[in-house]
Enzyme design. Sequence first.
Site: not given
Length: 445
Positions: A72, A149
Amino acid sequence: MAAVFGLFAGLLCLIFPAGAQALDARSFTLGNGLQVVLVREPKAPVVISQVWYRVGAVDEADGKTGLAHMLEHMMFQGTRTIAPGEFSKIVSRNGGDDNASTSRDYTNYYIKFAADRLELALKLEADRMRHLVLSESEFQAENLVVREERRSRVENKPVARMMEKFRALAFGDHPYGRPVIGLMADLENHTLADLSDWYRRYYAPNNALLVVVGDLEFKQAATWIGKYFGPLPPNPALAPPAVLPVVSPVKGQRIEVREKGATLSRWFAGILTPTLADDRLGRDVFPLDLLVTVLGSGGSSRLYQRLVVDEGLAIGAGASFGGISRYPALFSLSASPKPGVSVSRVEEVVLEEVARMVREPVTSRELERAKNGLIAGHIYARDSIDTIAWTIGRLFVSDIDWRLVLEGYPDRIRLVTAEDVQRVARKYLRPEAMTVGVLLPELDG
């Protein structure tokens, strides 16, 4: 990129009511297998295009977790005609907004523009569907972003660390128990070849849905879609979904952990329940949607009223249920005890309220309020082109006929009786079928 971790809870509440004007929609399939849904909603001169790939974290193999989310990120890093990092800049320069999300069931990309920029949105999405350029330098840089993240969203947050352990216990060998963002060891071992293989295997028109909603003209939109998406080759070797382990009901599993950095205790419980993917007529799903509303959705729910308002035992309490996913989901209960209140006392009260749901039908007033709340949600959702597109796509990736659900859900909710709600409570809300997780603050010293 923003990613969605977890099931899209409460999506059923966003589907439109009977009696509302039918969607002005068209659907068709291109020769290469791309499915298309167009919805004309001219309230404002804007349009949103969403591409949904029927692939997510559930499709990953052991040792390769996080690949769906990693790709993604890479989908914004350039094609044969667009330089790395330029995709979102092009969207921004044209006054638009774009982003993406990854879940266990799907990967989704969207572009939102003024209506006169629809052709550009379609051109950009078609370009990266089959012409993505994956470079080692961009991969290495983005891989570091994803690792950070994970650190910020999971490893530095006690509740998130606890929830990873809780889901792994609840789902056992099923991939739903693995984190969407991936395990750190797997992220560190990803290779460019892994991503290239994932992209070639799943990012093809015959594994995707294009949804366009907004101020559009059907004929013109279909012409542009044919122009940009039509020439893209399908993947003739697209494999059917893997045969996954059956998600079997558990018997009294429990995990208690002390997490560094936790300041408050938390209590969780999860019970495996069906979704519309295997309960096609919604015999259990629709009553479960009302059950969760009465028991734990919002400030008027039984759990919140007793634990927070009446007895002051918790700072929060509730329940959630998502009836749309490719495989069975969790009907979840949670509570956060106030400082000085034991987890065992809060758990005792939650289970008392669960037992009351099993023992007694809900009152007519509670049932009517819950139905009215769900229907009101449908009405408000109709004003959002984002939500219309999202709902259609989310149903598609779970192999659920979006037209049947959009048209049938409100009437099915109206038909649910108090006896139906009690029936599913008896069937699923059994303490011996619960997976329980307890988060405790780390002991001093």
